[in-house]
Each structure stands twice: as structure tokens, then as C-alpha cells.
Design a protein around this motif. Structure first.
Motif, PDB file in Angstrom:
ATOM      1  N   MET A  55     -16.788 -30.567  -7.943  1.00  0.00           N
ATOM      2  CA  MET A  55     -16.126 -29.817  -6.950  1.00  0.00           C
ATOM      3  C   MET A  55     -14.810 -30.756  -7.180  1.00  0.00           C
ATOM      4  SD  MET A  55     -18.156 -31.730  -4.185  1.00  0.00           S
ATOM      5  CE  MET A  55     -19.724 -31.122  -3.615  1.00  0.00           C
ATOM      6  N   PRO A  56     -13.483 -29.636  -6.864  1.00  0.00           N
ATOM      7  CA  PRO A  56     -12.607 -29.942  -6.954  1.00  0.00           C
ATOM      8  C   PRO A  56     -11.952 -31.556  -7.096  1.00  0.00           C
ATOM      9  CG  PRO A  56     -12.463 -28.867  -5.168  1.00  0.00           C
ATOM     10  CD  PRO A  56     -13.813 -28.889  -5.678  1.00  0.00           C
ATOM     11  N   GLN A  57     -10.986 -31.466  -7.067  1.00  0.00           N
ATOM     12  CA  GLN A  57     -10.256 -32.882  -7.374  1.00  0.00           C
ATOM     13  C   GLN A  57      -9.881 -33.118  -5.341  1.00  0.00           C
ATOM     14  OE1 GLN A  57      -9.581 -35.041  -9.682  1.00  0.00           O
ATOM     15  NE2 GLN A  57      -9.655 -33.344 -10.876  1.00  0.00           N
ATOM     16  N   ASN A  58     -10.030 -34.683  -5.262  1.00  0.00           N
ATOM     17  CA  ASN A  58      -9.728 -34.886  -4.160  1.00  0.00           C
ATOM     18  C   ASN A  58      -8.996 -34.553  -3.264  1.00  0.00           C
ATOM     19  OD1 ASN A  58     -11.510 -36.438  -5.590  1.00  0.00           O
ATOM     20  ND2 ASN A  58      -9.774 -38.363  -5.134  1.00  0.00           N
ATOM     21  N   GLN A  59      -7.767 -33.656  -3.193  1.00  0.00           N
ATOM     22  CA  GLN A  59      -6.813 -33.343  -2.077  1.00  0.00           C
ATOM     23  C   GLN A  59      -7.868 -31.214  -2.151  1.00  0.00           C
ATOM     24  OE1 GLN A  59      -5.952 -34.129  -4.658  1.00  0.00           O
ATOM     25  NE2 GLN A  59      -3.902 -35.591  -4.614  1.00  0.00           N
ATOM     26  N   GLU A  60      -8.333 -30.667  -2.236  1.00  0.00           N
ATOM     27  CA  GLU A  60      -9.006 -29.961  -2.738  1.00  0.00           C
ATOM     28  C   GLU A  60     -10.112 -30.054  -1.268  1.00  0.00           C
ATOM     29  OE1 GLU A  60      -9.165 -27.435  -6.161  1.00  0.00           O
ATOM     30  OE2 GLU A  60      -8.133 -29.009  -6.851  1.00  0.00           O
ATOM     31  N   LEU A  61     -11.050 -31.306  -1.622  1.00  0.00           N
ATOM     32  CA  LEU A  61     -12.432 -31.330  -1.494  1.00  0.00           C
ATOM     33  C   LEU A  61     -11.982 -31.889  -0.099  1.00  0.00           C
ATOM     34  CD1 LEU A  61     -15.553 -31.744  -1.426  1.00  0.00           C
ATOM     35  CD2 LEU A  61     -14.062 -34.546  -2.185  1.00  0.00           C
ATOM     36  N   ASP A  62     -10.892 -32.643   0.335  1.00  0.00           N
ATOM     37  CA  ASP A  62     -11.187 -32.716   1.545  1.00  0.00           C
ATOM     38  C   ASP A  62     -10.571 -31.837   2.630  1.00  0.00           C
ATOM     39  OD1 ASP A  62     -10.653 -35.770   1.180  1.00  0.00           O
ATOM     40  OD2 ASP A  62      -8.630 -35.595   0.545  1.00  0.00           O
ATOM     41  N   GLN A  63      -9.563 -30.674   2.067  1.00  0.00           N
ATOM     42  CA  GLN A  63      -9.573 -29.502   2.595  1.00  0.00           C
ATOM     43  C   GLN A  63     -10.587 -28.633   2.897  1.00  0.00           C
ATOM     44  OE1 GLN A  63      -6.339 -29.192   3.467  1.00  0.00           O
ATOM     45  NE2 GLN A  63      -7.302 -26.164   4.757  1.00  0.00           N
ATOM     46  N   LEU A  64     -11.573 -28.522   2.442  1.00  0.00           N
ATOM     47  CA  LEU A  64     -12.327 -27.692   1.974  1.00  0.00           C
ATOM     48  C   LEU A  64     -13.482 -27.831   3.285  1.00  0.00           C
ATOM     49  CD1 LEU A  64     -13.930 -27.171  -1.525  1.00  0.00           C
ATOM     50  CD2 LEU A  64     -12.882 -26.016  -0.146  1.00  0.00           C
ATOM     51  N   LEU A  65     -13.256 -29.550   3.137  1.00  0.00           N
ATOM     52  CA  LEU A  65     -14.239 -30.434   4.444  1.00  0.00           C
ATOM     53  C   LEU A  65     -14.022 -29.788   5.926  1.00  0.00           C
ATOM     54  CD1 LEU A  65     -14.582 -34.403   2.439  1.00  0.00           C
ATOM     55  CD2 LEU A  65     -16.843 -31.830   3.385  1.00  0.00           C
ATOM     56  N   LYS A  66     -12.415 -29.879   5.953  1.00  0.00           N
ATOM     57  CA  LYS A  66     -11.895 -29.579   7.036  1.00  0.00           C
ATOM     58  C   LYS A  66     -12.247 -28.213   7.595  1.00  0.00           C
ATOM     59  CE  LYS A  66      -7.240 -32.734   5.955  1.00  0.00           C
ATOM     60  NZ  LYS A  66      -6.146 -32.704   5.898  1.00  0.00           N
ATOM     61  N   GLU A  67     -11.982 -27.377   6.347  1.00  0.00           N
ATOM     62  CA  GLU A  67     -13.004 -25.750   6.559  1.00  0.00           C
ATOM     63  C   GLU A  67     -13.447 -26.037   6.960  1.00  0.00           C
ATOM     64  OE1 GLU A  67     -10.862 -24.014   3.321  1.00  0.00           O
ATOM     65  OE2 GLU A  67      -8.900 -24.226   3.848  1.00  0.00           O
ATOM     66  N   GLY A  68     -14.579 -26.903   7.079  1.00  0.00           N
ATOM     67  CA  GLY A  68     -16.105 -26.831   7.423  1.00  0.00           C
ATOM     68  C   GLY A  68     -16.893 -26.435   5.984  1.00  0.00           C
ATOM     69  N   CYS A  69     -16.709 -26.260   4.871  1.00  0.00           N
ATOM     70  CA  CYS A  69     -17.490 -25.640   3.854  1.00  0.00           C
ATOM     71  C   CYS A  69     -18.793 -27.037   3.761  1.00  0.00           C
ATOM     72  CB  CYS A  69     -16.553 -26.055   2.655  1.00  0.00           C
ATOM     73  SG  CYS A  69     -17.257 -25.402   0.980  1.00  0.00           S
ATOM     74  N   THR A  70     -19.616 -26.575   3.179  1.00  0.00           N
ATOM     75  CA  THR A  70     -20.677 -27.177   2.977  1.00  0.00           C
ATOM     76  C   THR A  70     -21.142 -27.151   1.228  1.00  0.00           C
ATOM     77  OG1 THR A  70     -22.249 -24.942   3.290  1.00  0.00           O
ATOM     78  CG2 THR A  70     -21.859 -26.204   5.288  1.00  0.00           C
ATOM     79  N   PHE A  71     -22.297 -28.033   0.840  1.00  0.00           N
ATOM     80  CA  PHE A  71     -22.722 -28.200  -0.554  1.00  0.00           C
ATOM     81  C   PHE A  71     -23.871 -28.616  -0.463  1.00  0.00           C
ATOM     82  CE2 PHE A  71     -18.774 -30.333  -0.030  1.00  0.00           C
ATOM     83  CZ  PHE A  71     -17.682 -29.303  -0.312  1.00  0.00           C
ATOM     84  N   THR A  72     -24.491 -27.349  -0.874  1.00  0.00           N
ATOM     85  CA  THR A  72     -26.495 -27.287  -1.017  1.00  0.00           C
ATOM     86  C   THR A  72     -26.502 -28.590  -2.151  1.00  0.00           C
ATOM     87  OG1 THR A  72     -26.141 -25.240  -0.272  1.00  0.00           O
ATOM     88  CG2 THR A  72     -28.314 -25.980  -1.069  1.00  0.00           C
TER      89      THR A  72
END
Length: 398
Positions: free
Chosen positions: A290-307
Motif C-alpha cells: 500500500m502507499p505511504q501513510n499520507q497516501e493511505l490516509d487520503q485513500l481512506l478519506k476517499e472511501g477506498c476499500t481493500f479486499t
């Protein structure tokens, strides 16, 4: 007038001895710094930002903005600080003739009954307040409100974020100011008493750090839980054929059982060869590939999901194998290590090669995983386990 001018003027009147003068100076430092904190920080937050927001909401603007999530118990903090200043001012006004007994009475009572408690409540909300502030800033209406407030001359070019952190900074400064006064008291009993007040504030800070750490961990784990998609068994394993009319008999997987009482020990970037996975256990909750922490936080804010595409590895069924530099260079997998998944017969039923961005990062990952394994095995040894129970056959530690 300045603190030094005021004290020197009182010294000429009462001609106190040097020891008393130093004590008065230390008390005055506490008083003046509390004034700055109250007038230039708390009241600016309250009268400029909070009052403006509440006024806008009465005019049907920004009505969906949660005042508590941004400012918490700010009004209570203002009242407590103002009361503390009034009590202290009554003692030092005109002559600064303050006794050690009065010091203990004021400091002991106010820190025990109000200051520590109120600041803890505020600080526990601080991280959430910043996250909430960041989520609101992209809005044009909220951005205009913040910019208008920050242009107020009372802000002295400070931004809202700078002012929100002021109570945290004030809490950490109290022990230093109290101990500075304690060093100048006359009797050992009074010195010990004021030192105990400072120790009490230190305890409140340590307790707060533990609560904040737990709360941050809980919120992060909850974020990741909400982003996980757990596929049913017939989709994870194509060999598991389940007729359509029987699928309703299989209970849906609940992530609540999987992540309850979990702690986030370490996070970062790892690459798992061939397959994208999420590795989850009772002490480590990490995102892999997964991306670095800042990128992960942004993905989570955008509603990204991980299977989740494979079963979690139980810590008491896990072994680590380091891939040294020689083998790494020949295999083309630098900074790598292997996680082996064993069943209860000590047979390897899974092997995962993980590649870190650097040798230092690899050592950090391995150290954290080894610590987690040790902690779980130690916990299992301390618990009474009966061979007749299912816990003996298969670990619930995942």
C-alpha cells in the motif's frame, strides 16, 4: 507594567529579602503566563472562532458543522482559567504578600478539581478536532469562515490550528512553573506539598498520553476495518463449492471479532511477491503493498476499500526467516524476509516473501513481528488452558 517592573516597585515598598523576592517572581511568572494563555489564546478561540461560528449557525450557515468536534469544552477551559487567575490575583494584588500556605491552598485545589480534568477532556478530542478540521477545509463556505476569523487582529497572525494546540502546550508547561515556585518555598513540608501538585499534573499528562495513544490506535484500526472487504469462503477458495441454495447457511464473516482488542504496532510499505494481501494479527495490523501513510490516509478519506484474499496468520503459528544479503542478491529480492505459516502439526502450509524498501525498514518489521509473537506466547503461558477445550487445538490469536 512588566512583571519585573511590578515586582521591583513592590520590593521598594516592602523591601523583601532576596529569597522572598525570587518566590514572588516565580509566582508572578505563573500568573502572567496564565494571563497570556487566557487572553491571547483561549479567549481568541472563544470570541473570534467559536462565537463567529455559532452566530453563523443562527443565520442558517454552516449548520452541519459540529461545534463540539472542533472546540470540545473550550468554554469550560475559559471559565477554569479565569477563576484561577481571579483567585491568584486576590492573593498577589498590591503587596504580593503570598504565603506558602496560600500557595498550597490555591494550587492544590485548582489543579486537583478543575484544571487537569478539563484539559484532559480537551486534549482527548484534539486529534479528532484536527482531522475534522482537515475534512472541512476543502469546503468553500467553511474555508471563508476560517480565513475571515484568522484575519482578525486579535489572532496576531496565528491560524486556527495554532490556537487549537495551545491548551496542550499549557498543560505540559504547568509542572515546570510549579516546580520553579516550589524551589523557592521556605519549609520542606510546603516544598514537598507543591512538588506533589506538580507530580499530580505529570501523572495527568502521562495518563492522557496513554488515553490519546489508545484513542488514536482505536480510530486507525476502525478506519482500516471499515475499509476491509472480507470475501465469502466460496470466493476466496475456488475449491470450496457451495450450492446457491446452501450459501445462506454459512454465517457472514464479522470483522468485529477479528479486530477487537487489537493494537497497531507498526505500519509502512511492504511488497508481497505475486499477490496483494492484507496481513492482520492480534498485535500487528499492517497494510502491505500500500502507499505511504499520507497516501493511505487520503485513500481512506476517499472511501477506498481493500479486499482480504487469504486467511490471517496466527501469531503462535508464525515463523520468520531472514533472507541475508547474499541470498537476496542472487534471488533478486533485496531487503526481504519470509513469513512461514505452520499448522498445529508444525507443517508449513504457507510461505510469504515480503520485501521492504530498505534494510533498516526490514529489520524494524522483523523486530516488531518477533516482539508480537513473544508477547502472545507469553500471554498464552499465563492463561489457564485445558486440553479438552477447542482453544488447545487451535489458537484464537489472529
Amino acid at each position: 507594567c512588566s512583571a519585573l517592573d511590578f515586582i521591583q516597585s513592590q520590593r521598594k515598598v516592602s523591601a523583601p529579602d532576596p529569597h522572598t523576592y525570587k518566590r514572588q517572581e516565580a509566582i508572578w511568572e505563573l500568573f502572567t503566563s496564565e494571563c497570556v494563555y487566557f487572553l491571547d489564546q483561549l479567549m481568541v478561540l472563544k470570541e473570534v472562532f467559536l462565537a463567529t461560528l455559532m452566530d453563523l449557525q443562527t443565520r442558517n450557515c454552516l449548520t452541519d458543522v459540529d461545534v463540539w468536534r472542533l472546540f470540545a469544552n473550550l468554554k469550560e477551559l475559559c471559565l477554569v482559567s479565569f477563576g484561577f487567575l481571579n483567585n491568584l490575583l486576590r492573593v498577589i494584588k498590591d503587596t504580593l504578600a503570598i504565603s506558602e500556605e496560600v500557595c498550597m491552598s490555591i494550587f492544590g485545589q485548582v489543579f486537583k478539581e478543575s484544571i487537569c480534568h478539563c484539559l484532559q477532556t480537551y486534549c482527548l478530542n484534539y486529534t479528532s478536532a484536527l482531522l475534522y478540521l482537515d475534512s472541512l477545509k476543502p469546503r468553500e463556505d467553511f474555508g471563508s469562515y476560517v480565513k475571515w476569523c484568522e484575519r482578525n487582529e486579535q489572532c496576531r497572525r496565528l491560524q486556527l490550528r495554532d490556537l487549537l494546540v495551545a491548551p496542550l502546550q499549557r498543560l505540559t508547561r504547568y509542572p515546570l512553573l510549579l516546580r520553579n515556585i516550589a524551589k523557592r518555598l521556605q519549609t520542606e513540608e510546603e516544598v514537598a506539598g507543591l512538588q506533589s501538585v506538580a507530580d499530580q499534573v505529570d501523572t495527568a499528562i502521562c495518563d492522557l498520553e496513554g488515553k490519546v495513544k489508545w484513542l488514536d490506535n482505536y480510530q486507525k484500526v476502525k478506519q482500516l476495518r471499515d475499509a476491509l472487504v472480507w470475501l465469502p469462503v466460496w470466493e476466496r477458495d475456488k475449491r470450496a463449492f457451495i450450492p446457491e441454495n446452501l450459501k445462506h447457511l454459512l454465517k457472514a464473516v464479522t470483522l468485529e471479532n477479528l479486530i477487537s482488542h487489537r493494537s497497531l504496532l507498526h505500519e509502512g510499505r511492504l511488497v508481497l511477491t505475486e499477490v496483494l494481501r492484507v496481513f492482520l494479527d492480534s498485535y500487528i495490523f499492517s497494510h502491505i503493498v500500500m502507499p505511504q501513510n499520507q497516501e493511505l490516509d487520503q485513500l481512506l478519506k476517499e472511501g477506498c476499500t481493500f479486499t482480504v484474499v487469504d486467511q490471517p496468520v496466527s501469531l503462535d503459528r508464525l515463523q520468520l526467516k531472514n533472507i541475508d544479503q547474499l541470498n537476496a542478491s542472487t534471488s533478486g529480492l533485496p531487503h526481504s524476509f519470509i513469513i512461514m505459516h505452520q499448522n498445529r502439526y508444525q507443517q508449513c502450509i504457507g510461505a510469504f516473501i515480503l520485501q521492504a524498501p530498505s534494510e533498516t525498514a526490514k529489520r524494524a518489521w522483523m523486530s516488531k513481528i518477533e516482539d508480537a509473537v513473544t508477547a502472545v506466547l507469553k500471554q498464552d503461558c499465563q492463561q489457564l488452558r485445558h486440553k479438552s477445550t477447542s482453544l488447545w487445538l487451535e489458537s484464537s490469536q489472529i
